[in-house]
Structure formats: C-alpha cells, structure tokens
Design a protein around this motif. Sequence first.
Motif, short mmCIF file in Angstrom:
data_model
loop_
_atom_site.label_atom_id
_atom_site.label_comp_id
_atom_site.label_asym_id
_atom_site.label_seq_id
_atom_site.Cartn_x
_atom_site.Cartn_y
_atom_site.Cartn_z
N ALA A 1 0.82 -1.22 0.00
CA ALA A 1 0.00 0.00 0.00
C ALA A 1 0.85 1.26 0.00
CB ALA A 1 -0.94 0.00 1.20
N CYS A 2 2.14 1.13 0.33
CA CYS A 2 3.04 2.29 0.43
C CYS A 2 4.08 2.32 -0.67
CB CYS A 2 3.73 2.28 1.79
SG CYS A 2 2.61 2.35 3.18
N ARG A 3 4.05 1.35 -1.58
CA ARG A 3 5.05 1.33 -2.66
C ARG A 3 4.93 2.58 -3.51
NH1 ARG A 3 5.11 -3.83 -6.08
NH2 ARG A 3 6.96 -2.85 -6.92
N GLY A 4 6.08 3.08 -3.93
CA GLY A 4 6.11 4.26 -4.80
C GLY A 4 6.02 5.58 -4.06
N THR A 5 6.06 5.55 -2.73
CA THR A 5 5.95 6.78 -1.95
C THR A 5 7.30 7.31 -1.47
OG1 THR A 5 5.64 5.61 0.14
CG2 THR A 5 3.64 6.12 -1.13
N GLY A 6 8.37 6.59 -1.73
CA GLY A 6 9.70 7.02 -1.30
C GLY A 6 10.15 6.42 0.01
N ILE A 7 9.31 5.58 0.61
CA ILE A 7 9.66 4.98 1.91
C ILE A 7 10.86 4.04 1.77
CG2 ILE A 7 8.85 3.41 3.71
CD1 ILE A 7 6.08 4.67 3.34
N GLY A 8 10.85 3.20 0.76
CA GLY A 8 11.98 2.29 0.56
C GLY A 8 13.27 3.03 0.30
N ALA A 9 13.20 4.07 -0.54
CA ALA A 9 14.39 4.88 -0.82
C ALA A 9 14.90 5.56 0.44
CB ALA A 9 14.08 5.90 -1.91
N ALA A 10 13.99 6.03 1.29
CA ALA A 10 14.40 6.67 2.54
C ALA A 10 15.13 5.68 3.44
CB ALA A 10 13.19 7.28 3.25
N LEU A 11 14.63 4.47 3.52
CA LEU A 11 15.32 3.45 4.32
C LEU A 11 16.70 3.14 3.76
CD1 LEU A 11 12.59 0.82 5.29
CD2 LEU A 11 14.08 2.06 6.86
N THR B 1 23.89 -5.59 -1.60
CA THR B 1 22.65 -6.34 -1.47
C THR B 1 22.57 -7.34 -2.60
OG1 THR B 1 20.27 -6.15 -0.99
CG2 THR B 1 21.13 -4.78 -2.80
N ASP B 2 21.67 -8.28 -2.47
CA ASP B 2 21.38 -9.26 -3.51
C ASP B 2 19.89 -9.17 -3.82
OD1 ASP B 2 24.01 -10.29 -3.45
OD2 ASP B 2 23.48 -11.58 -1.76
N VAL B 3 19.55 -9.32 -5.10
CA VAL B 3 18.17 -9.23 -5.54
C VAL B 3 17.87 -10.40 -6.46
CG1 VAL B 3 16.48 -7.79 -6.75
CG2 VAL B 3 18.28 -6.70 -5.43
N ASN B 4 16.69 -10.99 -6.31
CA ASN B 4 16.29 -12.04 -7.23
C ASN B 4 16.28 -11.50 -8.66
OD1 ASN B 4 14.36 -12.83 -4.60
ND2 ASN B 4 15.38 -14.54 -5.60
N GLU B 5 16.91 -12.23 -9.54
CA GLU B 5 16.99 -11.82 -10.94
C GLU B 5 15.59 -11.65 -11.55
OE1 GLU B 5 20.07 -13.18 -14.19
OE2 GLU B 5 18.51 -14.73 -13.92
N GLY C 1 15.80 -2.42 -10.82
CA GLY C 1 15.71 -1.04 -11.30
C GLY C 1 15.69 -0.03 -10.17
N PHE C 2 14.99 -0.35 -9.09
CA PHE C 2 14.94 0.51 -7.91
C PHE C 2 16.34 0.76 -7.36
CE2 PHE C 2 14.94 0.40 -3.22
CZ PHE C 2 14.25 1.57 -2.92
N TYR C 3 17.10 -0.31 -7.16
CA TYR C 3 18.44 -0.18 -6.60
C TYR C 3 19.38 0.53 -7.56
CZ TYR C 3 17.03 -3.14 -2.75
OH TYR C 3 16.39 -3.64 -1.64
N GLU C 4 19.27 0.24 -8.84
CA GLU C 4 20.14 0.92 -9.81
C GLU C 4 19.84 2.42 -9.85
OE1 GLU C 4 21.34 -2.77 -12.76
OE2 GLU C 4 19.61 -1.53 -13.34
N LYS C 5 18.58 2.81 -9.71
CA LYS C 5 18.23 4.24 -9.65
C LYS C 5 18.87 4.92 -8.44
CE LYS C 5 13.81 5.44 -11.65
NZ LYS C 5 12.39 5.62 -11.36
N LEU C 6 19.02 4.16 -7.37
CA LEU C 6 19.61 4.71 -6.14
C LEU C 6 21.13 4.75 -6.17
CD1 LEU C 6 17.30 3.14 -3.43
CD2 LEU C 6 17.41 5.53 -4.11
#
Length: 154
Positions: free
Chosen positions: A80-90, A103-107, A114-119
């Motif tokens: 319900a909170c995806r896309g709000t910047g909460i993950g990026a803030a953490l 970190t490791d991400v499932n392929e 994409g989220f991590y690469e943007k960061l």
Amino acid sequence: MIGIRESRPEDGGRVVEIWRNAVDATHDFLLSEDRLAIDEMVCGFLPQAALLLAVDASDYPLAFMLIDNGHMQALFVDPACRGTGIGAALVRHGLGLHPRMTTDVNEQNAQAIGFYEKLGFTRTGRSPFDDQGRPYPLIHLEYQAGLSAPAAKA
C-alpha cells in the motif's frame, strides 16, 4: 511524516505481515512450496531480528530493512506504500550507516533491480541460486558513491 527507528519485540507480527504482503505482491516467480518453506524460515527469525523500520506519524510500521555487516539482507515495503519514497528513505538511511552497502536481488524481480540501480547501486555479479540453494538466481549489487540518489520523500 515518516520516521525511521529500530524495531522492538512488539513489532514482530507487523513485520511478518509486511513481509508476506510484499512477497505476495512482488515474488510471483516463487513456487508455492518454496514460498511456504521461506515463510516458515522467515517467521522463525524475522520477529527477533534487529531491523530498521519506517513508521508513520502514529509509529505504525510501513516498511523494514535488515542490514548485517554492511550487507542489506532485506528491504520490504507494505504494498500500500510502494512508490511513496519509503523504501528509498530506508536505503539512504542505511547508506548513512554503511556507505559501501551491498545487497542481492532475485533476478526475476526486475522492478527491485531497477529501484536499486536508480539509487546508485551497480551490478557486481550473479549467482545461479539463492542463499538456500534454490534455483532463483541472484544479482549482486553494491552502492557506488558519487552516483546520485533521488531526494527523500518523507
């Protein structure tokens, strides 16, 4: 207003709920028997783990992150909170503690990659199996200082 704090024992049930909801929303590649086995394992350790939580103004957990020796083992956000910047803030908070965080991400989870690469994370390798030896390849990522991360949305 979003805050970040350490988890407490009473957060355990909510943390498992966030994990389950997030996995169900993003990990549709898991076989049902693997999903159940992982759930059992997660329920055995996650409630007692030392986590960083993103909480709302009422101190209600919305997301969590687990970092062990500079390696982000987990980042899960309530769908319900995806896309709000909460993950990026953490993640930015974690990078303040561990500037060379990995970190490791499932392929199969292209959105997360994409989220991590943007960061500012870059790919450093690939493993054909997950940490439990299941056939879910992992992409290994490391934060590269100097690559810009988006501004916080809190």
